[in-house]
Design a protein around this motif. Sequence first.
Motif, mmCIF file in Angstrom:
data_model
loop_
_atom_site.group_PDB
_atom_site.id
_atom_site.type_symbol
_atom_site.label_atom_id
_atom_site.label_comp_id
_atom_site.label_asym_id
_atom_site.label_seq_id
_atom_site.Cartn_x
_atom_site.Cartn_y
_atom_site.Cartn_z
ATOM 1 N N ARG A 1 0.832 -1.195 0.000
ATOM 2 C CA ARG A 1 0.000 0.000 0.000
ATOM 3 C C ARG A 1 0.870 1.250 0.000
ATOM 4 N NH1 ARG A 1 -4.383 1.515 4.750
ATOM 5 N NH2 ARG A 1 -5.104 3.505 3.864
ATOM 6 N N VAL A 2 0.536 2.177 -0.832
ATOM 7 C CA VAL A 2 1.284 3.428 -0.907
ATOM 8 C C VAL A 2 0.767 4.374 0.183
ATOM 9 C CG1 VAL A 2 1.886 5.410 -2.320
ATOM 10 C CG2 VAL A 2 1.677 3.143 -3.367
ATOM 11 N N MET A 3 1.671 4.842 1.052
ATOM 12 C CA MET A 3 1.316 5.728 2.154
ATOM 13 C C MET A 3 1.789 7.144 1.848
ATOM 14 S SD MET A 3 -0.182 3.665 4.222
ATOM 15 C CE MET A 3 -0.344 4.767 5.605
ATOM 16 N N ASP A 4 0.898 8.097 2.021
ATOM 17 C CA ASP A 4 1.235 9.500 1.831
ATOM 18 C C ASP A 4 0.466 10.330 2.869
ATOM 19 O OD1 ASP A 4 2.274 11.817 0.891
ATOM 20 O OD2 ASP A 4 0.886 11.995 -0.813
ATOM 21 N N PRO A 5 1.120 10.887 3.879
ATOM 22 C CA PRO A 5 2.570 10.916 4.072
ATOM 23 C C PRO A 5 3.100 9.603 4.634
ATOM 24 C CG PRO A 5 1.498 12.066 5.852
ATOM 25 C CD PRO A 5 0.405 11.682 4.899
ATOM 26 N N LEU A 6 4.345 9.312 4.299
ATOM 27 C CA LEU A 6 4.922 8.023 4.675
ATOM 28 C C LEU A 6 5.147 7.900 6.176
ATOM 29 C CD1 LEU A 6 6.071 5.393 3.453
ATOM 30 C CD2 LEU A 6 8.306 6.498 3.436
ATOM 31 N N LEU A 7 5.511 8.996 6.839
ATOM 32 C CA LEU A 7 5.843 8.946 8.258
ATOM 33 C C LEU A 7 4.640 9.171 9.158
ATOM 34 C CD1 LEU A 7 9.164 11.028 8.188
ATOM 35 C CD2 LEU A 7 8.873 8.552 7.993
ATOM 36 N N GLY A 8 3.459 9.353 8.586
ATOM 37 C CA GLY A 8 2.286 9.627 9.401
ATOM 38 C C GLY A 8 1.779 8.448 10.191
ATOM 39 N N VAL A 9 2.292 7.251 9.886
ATOM 40 C CA VAL A 9 1.823 6.051 10.591
ATOM 41 C C VAL A 9 2.186 6.098 12.071
ATOM 42 C CG1 VAL A 9 1.968 3.526 10.617
ATOM 43 C CG2 VAL A 9 2.039 4.749 8.446
ATOM 44 N N GLY A 10 3.270 6.765 12.420
ATOM 45 C CA GLY A 10 3.709 6.784 13.818
ATOM 46 C C GLY A 10 2.995 7.786 14.691
ATOM 47 N N PHE A 11 2.019 8.495 14.164
ATOM 48 C CA PHE A 11 1.356 9.556 14.931
ATOM 49 C C PHE A 11 0.627 9.014 16.160
ATOM 50 C CE2 PHE A 11 -3.012 11.282 15.367
ATOM 51 C CZ PHE A 11 -2.704 12.397 16.122
ATOM 52 N N VAL A 12 -0.142 7.925 16.000
ATOM 53 C CA VAL A 12 -0.968 7.414 17.106
ATOM 54 C C VAL A 12 -0.095 6.958 18.276
ATOM 55 C CG1 VAL A 12 -2.681 5.698 17.773
ATOM 56 C CG2 VAL A 12 -2.787 6.747 15.500
ATOM 57 N N GLY A 13 0.993 6.278 17.985
ATOM 58 C CA GLY A 13 1.869 5.816 19.054
ATOM 59 C C GLY A 13 2.483 6.964 19.832
ATOM 60 N N VAL A 14 2.870 8.031 19.138
ATOM 61 C CA VAL A 14 3.451 9.191 19.818
ATOM 62 C C VAL A 14 2.404 9.885 20.684
ATOM 63 C CG1 VAL A 14 4.541 11.441 19.466
ATOM 64 C CG2 VAL A 14 5.184 9.502 18.036
ATOM 65 N N LEU A 15 1.168 9.977 20.193
ATOM 66 C CA LEU A 15 0.107 10.621 20.973
ATOM 67 C C LEU A 15 -0.160 9.862 22.264
ATOM 68 C CD1 LEU A 15 -2.097 12.750 21.252
ATOM 69 C CD2 LEU A 15 -3.609 11.254 19.925
ATOM 70 N N LEU A 16 -0.236 8.552 22.205
ATOM 71 C CA LEU A 16 -0.461 7.766 23.423
ATOM 72 C C LEU A 16 0.763 7.791 24.340
ATOM 73 C CD1 LEU A 16 -2.336 4.664 21.948
ATOM 74 C CD2 LEU A 16 -3.306 6.656 23.117
ATOM 75 N N GLY A 17 1.950 7.768 23.761
ATOM 76 C CA GLY A 17 3.157 7.826 24.582
ATOM 77 C C GLY A 17 3.316 9.143 25.309
ATOM 78 N N SER A 18 2.774 10.226 24.730
ATOM 79 C CA SER A 18 2.879 11.539 25.393
ATOM 80 C C SER A 18 2.142 11.564 26.722
ATOM 81 C CB SER A 18 2.334 12.628 24.469
ATOM 82 O OG SER A 18 0.947 12.462 24.247
ATOM 83 N N LEU A 19 1.108 10.755 26.876
ATOM 84 C CA LEU A 19 0.388 10.712 28.149
ATOM 85 C C LEU A 19 1.288 10.197 29.270
ATOM 86 C CD1 LEU A 19 -3.041 9.291 26.897
ATOM 87 C CD2 LEU A 19 -2.343 11.685 27.164
ATOM 88 N N CYS A 20 2.193 9.276 28.947
ATOM 89 C CA CYS A 20 3.134 8.776 29.956
ATOM 90 C C CYS A 20 4.142 9.858 30.348
ATOM 91 C CB CYS A 20 3.864 7.549 29.416
ATOM 92 S SG CYS A 20 2.793 6.172 28.964
ATOM 93 N N VAL A 21 4.602 10.629 29.376
ATOM 94 C CA VAL A 21 5.552 11.701 29.667
ATOM 95 C C VAL A 21 4.893 12.778 30.519
ATOM 96 C CG1 VAL A 21 7.045 13.450 28.635
ATOM 97 C CG2 VAL A 21 6.819 11.220 27.556
ATOM 98 N N ILE A 22 3.627 13.061 30.254
ATOM 99 C CA ILE A 22 2.890 14.037 31.068
ATOM 100 C C ILE A 22 2.804 13.560 32.520
ATOM 101 C CG2 ILE A 22 0.578 14.976 31.465
ATOM 102 C CD1 ILE A 22 0.294 15.154 28.414
ATOM 103 N N THR A 23 2.518 12.293 32.699
ATOM 104 C CA THR A 23 2.434 11.740 34.059
ATOM 105 C C THR A 23 3.756 11.868 34.793
ATOM 106 O OG1 THR A 23 0.756 10.170 33.308
ATOM 107 C CG2 THR A 23 1.862 9.685 35.392
ATOM 108 N N LEU A 24 4.856 11.553 34.113
ATOM 109 C CA LEU A 24 6.166 11.662 34.762
ATOM 110 C C LEU A 24 6.508 13.110 35.067
ATOM 111 C CD1 LEU A 24 8.772 10.333 35.722
ATOM 112 C CD2 LEU A 24 9.656 10.549 33.392
ATOM 113 N N GLY A 25 6.124 14.028 34.186
ATOM 114 C CA GLY A 25 6.393 15.437 34.446
ATOM 115 C C GLY A 25 5.732 15.927 35.721
ATOM 116 N N VAL A 26 4.510 15.493 35.960
ATOM 117 C CA VAL A 26 3.817 15.875 37.194
ATOM 118 C C VAL A 26 4.480 15.231 38.401
ATOM 119 C CG1 VAL A 26 1.654 15.687 38.473
ATOM 120 C CG2 VAL A 26 1.615 16.319 36.047
ATOM 121 N N LEU A 27 4.759 13.926 38.315
ATOM 122 C CA LEU A 27 5.303 13.200 39.460
ATOM 123 C C LEU A 27 6.714 13.650 39.825
ATOM 124 C CD1 LEU A 27 4.116 9.555 38.689
ATOM 125 C CD2 LEU A 27 3.133 11.172 40.314
#
Length: 313
Positions: A110-136
């Motif tokens: 499958r041709v993806m455009d944009p090619l790097l957009g697949v990683g967006f969901v993982g980064v969004l969910l991972g940011s919640l962990c960074v927010i938690t650590l920032g508070v703690l």
Amino acid sequence: MMLQPQAQQQAQQHAPAPQPAQDPRHHPQAQQPPVPHQAHAQQAHPQQAWAGAGGYVSPIPVRPTHLGHALASEWTKIRSLRSTIWTLGVMVSLTVGIGLLATLAAGSTRVMDPLLGVGFVGVLLGSLCVITLGVLSISSEYGTGMIRTTLTACPSRARVLTAKAVVFFALALVLTTIATTVVALLDTALLRGPAPTTDQWLRATLGAGLYVALLGLLALAVGALLRHSAGAISTMMGVVLLPMLLALFLQGESVKDLQRVLIEYSVPSALAQLYDIPFLTTGPSGWTPLLILAGVTAVVLGGAYAAVAQRDV
């Protein structure tokens, strides 16, 4: 026999007069200036001079403290906490794991455009962990009372907050950028699509890492303001997720403008813009969402500095 008392009187008259006892403070030798090398030694080692006067000298060397000592202390704290290992470990797992699963699900045909957009969901969910650590990273010290020990060891409260912010931001930035870079390499190796430009590469790797690290720094500032872990985490989760959820439930022509603004300036939409996945055709794009978040974080962090300086603890 009568001449003997007269002889004694004459001997006493011609005897030298007794001199008073000399005060050691007025001794000529005491008023002599110290030898140059001795004066230099007293200035370089004031504790030794105090010891010579009969005072106590601690065997521990006394050195003036600076920001480097505070940075070393905060680094020791953050790397020895279990919450750091769990939150950052889960962040890396979500970013890389979900990115890899999304890449495999898309398939190499499958041709993806944009090619790097697949990683967006993982980064969004991972940011919640960074927010938690920032508070703690700061609110946990208020919860346990450890902040009193910290401020006793380093009375400069601005220095303490600066050290916490620098150590946390650097750690979050490095790990998040590494995770996003791994996902970007997997996308380019396993997917078919237009080759990303240099700007797209930077925004999907370093830009995403900066955005997530700034979110964590904003969470640290909110934790310093509220001094309560649950309250600060709940506040940050609302900042990240609530605008988008409200926009989904706002229906009708009268609230269309409000709905558009909530979507355009929400955290998911801003992070998606870094991957060239716009939720709407209007709104900030490119590096602009990152600059907006940097400005908001600077304002809130300034409020945290003012609050820390005015409080008793």
